[in-house]
Design a protein around this motif. Structure first.
Motif, PDB file in Angstrom:
ATOM      1  N   TYR A  13       0.979  -1.034   0.035  1.00  0.00           N
ATOM      2  CA  TYR A  13       0.172   0.143  -0.035  1.00  0.00           C
ATOM      3  C   TYR A  13       0.981   1.204  -0.066  1.00  0.00           C
ATOM      4  O   TYR A  13       0.767   2.213  -0.727  1.00  0.00           O
ATOM      5  CB  TYR A  13      -0.796   0.031   1.217  1.00  0.00           C
ATOM      6  N   ILE A  14       1.961   1.134   0.955  1.00  0.00           N
ATOM      7  CA  ILE A  14       2.943   2.526   0.827  1.00  0.00           C
ATOM      8  C   ILE A  14       3.458   2.693  -0.506  1.00  0.00           C
ATOM      9  O   ILE A  14       3.745   3.867  -0.761  1.00  0.00           O
ATOM     10  CB  ILE A  14       3.654   2.254   2.062  1.00  0.00           C
ATOM     11  N   ASN A  15       3.871   1.409  -1.054  1.00  0.00           N
ATOM     12  CA  ASN A  15       4.584   1.743  -2.302  1.00  0.00           C
ATOM     13  C   ASN A  15       3.871   2.189  -3.568  1.00  0.00           C
ATOM     14  O   ASN A  15       4.137   2.916  -4.284  1.00  0.00           O
ATOM     15  CB  ASN A  15       5.314   0.237  -2.880  1.00  0.00           C
ATOM     16  N   ALA A  16       2.600   1.792  -3.484  1.00  0.00           N
ATOM     17  CA  ALA A  16       1.501   2.347  -4.385  1.00  0.00           C
ATOM     18  C   ALA A  16       1.032   3.580  -4.196  1.00  0.00           C
ATOM     19  O   ALA A  16       0.632   4.231  -5.174  1.00  0.00           O
ATOM     20  CB  ALA A  16       0.367   1.118  -4.332  1.00  0.00           C
ATOM     21  N   ASN A  17       1.120   4.046  -2.886  1.00  0.00           N
ATOM     22  CA  ASN A  17       0.706   5.378  -2.704  1.00  0.00           C
ATOM     23  C   ASN A  17       1.712   6.241  -2.029  1.00  0.00           C
ATOM     24  O   ASN A  17       1.523   6.959  -1.112  1.00  0.00           O
ATOM     25  CB  ASN A  17      -0.610   5.268  -1.763  1.00  0.00           C
ATOM     26  N   PHE A  18       2.949   6.107  -2.419  1.00  0.00           N
ATOM     27  CA  PHE A  18       4.208   6.843  -1.695  1.00  0.00           C
ATOM     28  C   PHE A  18       3.915   8.287  -1.847  1.00  0.00           C
ATOM     29  O   PHE A  18       4.070   8.894  -0.506  1.00  0.00           O
ATOM     30  CB  PHE A  18       5.461   6.393  -2.363  1.00  0.00           C
ATOM     31  N   GLU A  19       3.969   9.010  -2.843  1.00  0.00           N
ATOM     32  CA  GLU A  19       3.339  10.360  -2.828  1.00  0.00           C
ATOM     33  C   GLU A  19       2.469  10.791  -1.868  1.00  0.00           C
ATOM     34  O   GLU A  19       2.497  11.863  -1.263  1.00  0.00           O
ATOM     35  CB  GLU A  19       3.090  10.938  -4.107  1.00  0.00           C
ATOM     36  N   LEU A  20       1.046  10.217  -1.837  1.00  0.00           N
ATOM     37  CA  LEU A  20       0.184  10.457  -0.814  1.00  0.00           C
ATOM     38  C   LEU A  20       0.560  10.376   0.481  1.00  0.00           C
ATOM     39  O   LEU A  20       0.313  11.335   1.411  1.00  0.00           O
ATOM     40  CB  LEU A  20      -1.048   9.575  -1.161  1.00  0.00           C
ATOM     41  N   ALA A  23       2.762  13.260   1.562  1.00  0.00           N
ATOM     42  CA  ALA A  23       1.913  14.289   1.795  1.00  0.00           C
ATOM     43  C   ALA A  23       1.154  14.331   3.019  1.00  0.00           C
ATOM     44  O   ALA A  23       1.179  15.466   3.717  1.00  0.00           O
ATOM     45  CB  ALA A  23       1.072  14.464   0.508  1.00  0.00           C
ATOM     46  N   LEU A  24       0.863  13.199   3.280  1.00  0.00           N
ATOM     47  CA  LEU A  24      -0.329  12.931   4.805  1.00  0.00           C
ATOM     48  C   LEU A  24       0.893  13.338   5.835  1.00  0.00           C
ATOM     49  O   LEU A  24       0.635  13.808   6.690  1.00  0.00           O
ATOM     50  CB  LEU A  24      -0.744  11.794   4.663  1.00  0.00           C
ATOM     51  N   ILE A  25       2.009  12.737   5.747  1.00  0.00           N
ATOM     52  CA  ILE A  25       3.084  13.018   6.901  1.00  0.00           C
ATOM     53  C   ILE A  25       3.554  14.432   6.956  1.00  0.00           C
ATOM     54  O   ILE A  25       3.413  14.845   8.185  1.00  0.00           O
ATOM     55  CB  ILE A  25       4.377  12.064   6.435  1.00  0.00           C
ATOM     56  N   ILE A  26       3.747  15.018   6.116  1.00  0.00           N
ATOM     57  CA  ILE A  26       4.022  16.573   6.156  1.00  0.00           C
ATOM     58  C   ILE A  26       3.074  17.189   6.583  1.00  0.00           C
ATOM     59  O   ILE A  26       3.062  18.077   7.227  1.00  0.00           O
ATOM     60  CB  ILE A  26       4.505  16.960   4.811  1.00  0.00           C
ATOM     61  N   GLY A  27       1.761  17.079   5.945  1.00  0.00           N
ATOM     62  CA  GLY A  27       0.634  17.665   6.504  1.00  0.00           C
ATOM     63  C   GLY A  27       0.414  17.362   8.066  1.00  0.00           C
ATOM     64  O   GLY A  27       0.072  18.477   8.726  1.00  0.00           O
ATOM     65  N   ALA A  28       0.302  16.461   8.473  1.00  0.00           N
ATOM     66  CA  ALA A  28       0.122  15.985   9.871  1.00  0.00           C
ATOM     67  C   ALA A  28       1.201  16.683  10.877  1.00  0.00           C
ATOM     68  O   ALA A  28       1.079  17.348  11.656  1.00  0.00           O
ATOM     69  CB  ALA A  28       0.334  14.418  10.215  1.00  0.00           C
ATOM     70  N   ILE A  29       2.480  16.689  10.212  1.00  0.00           N
ATOM     71  CA  ILE A  29       3.458  17.608  11.047  1.00  0.00           C
ATOM     72  C   ILE A  29       3.372  19.159  11.103  1.00  0.00           C
ATOM     73  O   ILE A  29       3.361  19.684  12.111  1.00  0.00           O
ATOM     74  CB  ILE A  29       4.827  17.360  10.240  1.00  0.00           C
ATOM     75  N   LEU A  30       2.877  19.590   9.887  1.00  0.00           N
ATOM     76  CA  LEU A  30       2.264  20.950   9.770  1.00  0.00           C
ATOM     77  C   LEU A  30       1.357  21.402  10.782  1.00  0.00           C
ATOM     78  O   LEU A  30       1.422  22.279  11.564  1.00  0.00           O
ATOM     79  CB  LEU A  30       2.217  21.399   8.533  1.00  0.00           C
ATOM     80  N   PHE A  31       0.063  20.550  10.640  1.00  0.00           N
ATOM     81  CA  PHE A  31      -0.990  20.489  11.536  1.00  0.00           C
ATOM     82  C   PHE A  31      -0.644  20.558  12.898  1.00  0.00           C
ATOM     83  O   PHE A  31      -0.986  21.413  13.721  1.00  0.00           O
ATOM     84  CB  PHE A  31      -1.927  19.504  11.356  1.00  0.00           C
ATOM     85  N   PHE A  32       0.148  19.635  13.705  1.00  0.00           N
ATOM     86  CA  PHE A  32       0.365  19.403  14.985  1.00  0.00           C
ATOM     87  C   PHE A  32       1.384  20.542  15.134  1.00  0.00           C
ATOM     88  O   PHE A  32       1.451  21.122  16.444  1.00  0.00           O
ATOM     89  CB  PHE A  32       1.007  18.156  15.168  1.00  0.00           C
ATOM     90  N   MET A  33       2.238  21.085  14.341  1.00  0.00           N
ATOM     91  CA  MET A  33       3.107  22.226  14.719  1.00  0.00           C
ATOM     92  C   MET A  33       2.322  23.537  14.617  1.00  0.00           C
ATOM     93  O   MET A  33       2.674  24.272  15.802  1.00  0.00           O
ATOM     94  CB  MET A  33       3.999  22.483  13.535  1.00  0.00           C
ATOM     95  N   ILE A  34       1.169  23.695  13.973  1.00  0.00           N
ATOM     96  CA  ILE A  34       0.505  24.802  14.195  1.00  0.00           C
ATOM     97  C   ILE A  34      -0.475  24.817  15.387  1.00  0.00           C
ATOM     98  O   ILE A  34      -0.245  25.807  16.315  1.00  0.00           O
ATOM     99  CB  ILE A  34      -0.582  24.889  12.922  1.00  0.00           C
ATOM    100  N   ILE A  35      -0.879  23.802  15.808  1.00  0.00           N
ATOM    101  CA  ILE A  35      -1.478  23.555  17.133  1.00  0.00           C
ATOM    102  C   ILE A  35      -0.522  23.876  18.212  1.00  0.00           C
ATOM    103  O   ILE A  35      -0.852  24.546  19.194  1.00  0.00           O
ATOM    104  CB  ILE A  35      -2.055  22.187  17.268  1.00  0.00           C
ATOM    105  N   SER A  36       0.367  23.194  18.239  1.00  0.00           N
ATOM    106  CA  SER A  36       1.523  23.579  19.293  1.00  0.00           C
ATOM    107  C   SER A  36       1.830  24.986  19.539  1.00  0.00           C
ATOM    108  O   SER A  36       1.811  25.656  20.560  1.00  0.00           O
ATOM    109  CB  SER A  36       2.828  22.920  19.083  1.00  0.00           C
ATOM    110  N   LEU A  37       1.956  25.670  18.176  1.00  0.00           N
ATOM    111  CA  LEU A  37       2.298  27.096  18.511  1.00  0.00           C
ATOM    112  C   LEU A  37       1.106  28.087  18.791  1.00  0.00           C
ATOM    113  O   LEU A  37       1.191  28.864  19.683  1.00  0.00           O
ATOM    114  CB  LEU A  37       2.539  27.627  16.851  1.00  0.00           C
ATOM    115  N   PHE A  38      -0.100  27.482  18.665  1.00  0.00           N
ATOM    116  CA  PHE A  38      -1.430  28.523  19.097  1.00  0.00           C
ATOM    117  C   PHE A  38      -0.942  27.972  20.707  1.00  0.00           C
ATOM    118  O   PHE A  38      -1.518  28.830  21.443  1.00  0.00           O
ATOM    119  CB  PHE A  38      -2.294  27.800  18.462  1.00  0.00           C
ATOM    120  N   GLN A  39      -0.862  26.883  20.969  1.00  0.00           N
ATOM    121  CA  GLN A  39      -0.968  26.488  22.366  1.00  0.00           C
ATOM    122  C   GLN A  39       0.106  27.291  23.136  1.00  0.00           C
ATOM    123  O   GLN A  39      -0.099  27.830  24.443  1.00  0.00           O
ATOM    124  CB  GLN A  39      -0.872  25.063  22.727  1.00  0.00           C
ATOM    125  N   PHE A  40       1.120  27.512  22.618  1.00  0.00           N
ATOM    126  CA  PHE A  40       2.095  28.204  23.361  1.00  0.00           C
ATOM    127  C   PHE A  40       2.277  29.600  23.328  1.00  0.00           C
ATOM    128  O   PHE A  40       2.523  30.299  24.340  1.00  0.00           O
ATOM    129  CB  PHE A  40       3.651  27.630  22.733  1.00  0.00           C
TER     130      PHE A  40
END
Length: 226
Positions: free
Chosen positions: A76-83, A86-103
């Motif tokens: 599944y990962i090999n067939a959807n590597f780009e996706l 993108a999901l990993i980067i999106g998740a990292i950015l999302f949790f970074m935004i949450i952390s910045l708001f909380q701080f």
């Protein structure tokens, strides 16, 4: 009126924290959840589904389906590597935004509390204060990634090596809350003053150095309570 700025010892840090929440806790948490509530709810949903997938994988391995499950996930990962990337980067950015708001929110709240000599301000005022700090938040992220994070990695790497000769264990238990406080103080000084990033680092280092044991002790106690 709660006195924000004064010289504090260990007991003052603990007592004044509870005194602050006793006096302003209702107002603080009301505004906190109005602003951060949607982000926290979405983060909870994401964590739930991630944990659900992880636990299904673990139980599948325990029931003897490890090879099949690993092959399925790998395909599944090999067939959807780009996706997946993108999901990993999106998740990292999302949790970074949450952390910045909380701080950022508590810093803006305390700044307004000091300037207005009380909690006579609204969500709009807090959001306005946070919006004004967005450029400095972005600069702080860059400074953290390229300056503070490498420094933390060096210090913790050295302490982990010292753990092999026992002495690193107590040093790690002491330095972890010290560096945690140092990072928060750097963020506070940088956000609530006109000084630059390196000046904020210097002020945070000076503060931790001069009140090392009260700050470390209070930080450890609050972490345990949380």
């Amino acid at each position: 009126m709660f006195q924000l700025f004064k010289e504090r010892n260990f007991s003052d840090y603990i007592n004044d924290t509870f005194q602050f929440f006793k006096m302003h806790g209702k107002h603080f948490f009301k505004n906190y959840f109005i602003i951060n509530g949607p982000f926290l709810l979405l983060a909870t949903v994401l964590i739930y589904f991630l944990m659900k997938i992880y636990m299904e994988f673990v139980f599948s391995m325990a029931s003897g389906g490890a090879v099949l499950q690993e092959n399925y996930i790998g395909n599944y990962i090999n067939a959807n590597f780009e996706l997946m990337i993108a999901l990993i980067i999106g998740a990292i950015l999302f949790f970074m935004i949450i952390s910045l708001f909380q701080f950022t929110l508590p810093l803006v709240y305390l700044d307004l509390l000091d300037n207005k000599k009380g909690n006579d301000f609204t969500v709009k005022d807090i959001l306005s204060g946070m919006k004004k700090r967005i450029p400095k938040i972005l600069k702080f992220v860059i400074g953290t990634v390229f300056i503070l994070l490498p420094l933390y990695m060096i210090v913790f790497g050295f302490l982990f090596l010292l753990c092999f000769i026992i002495i690193g264990i107590p040093l790690l238990l002491i330095m972890a809350p010290a560096l945690f406080s140092f990072g928060h103080l750097t963020f506070y000084y940088y956000m609530n003053s006109a000084e630059g990033f390196f000046s904020a680092i210097g002020d945070a280092f000076y503060t931790v150095k001069n009140q090392f044991w009260p700050i470390v002790g209070a930080t450890v106690v609050m972490i345990i309570i949380i």
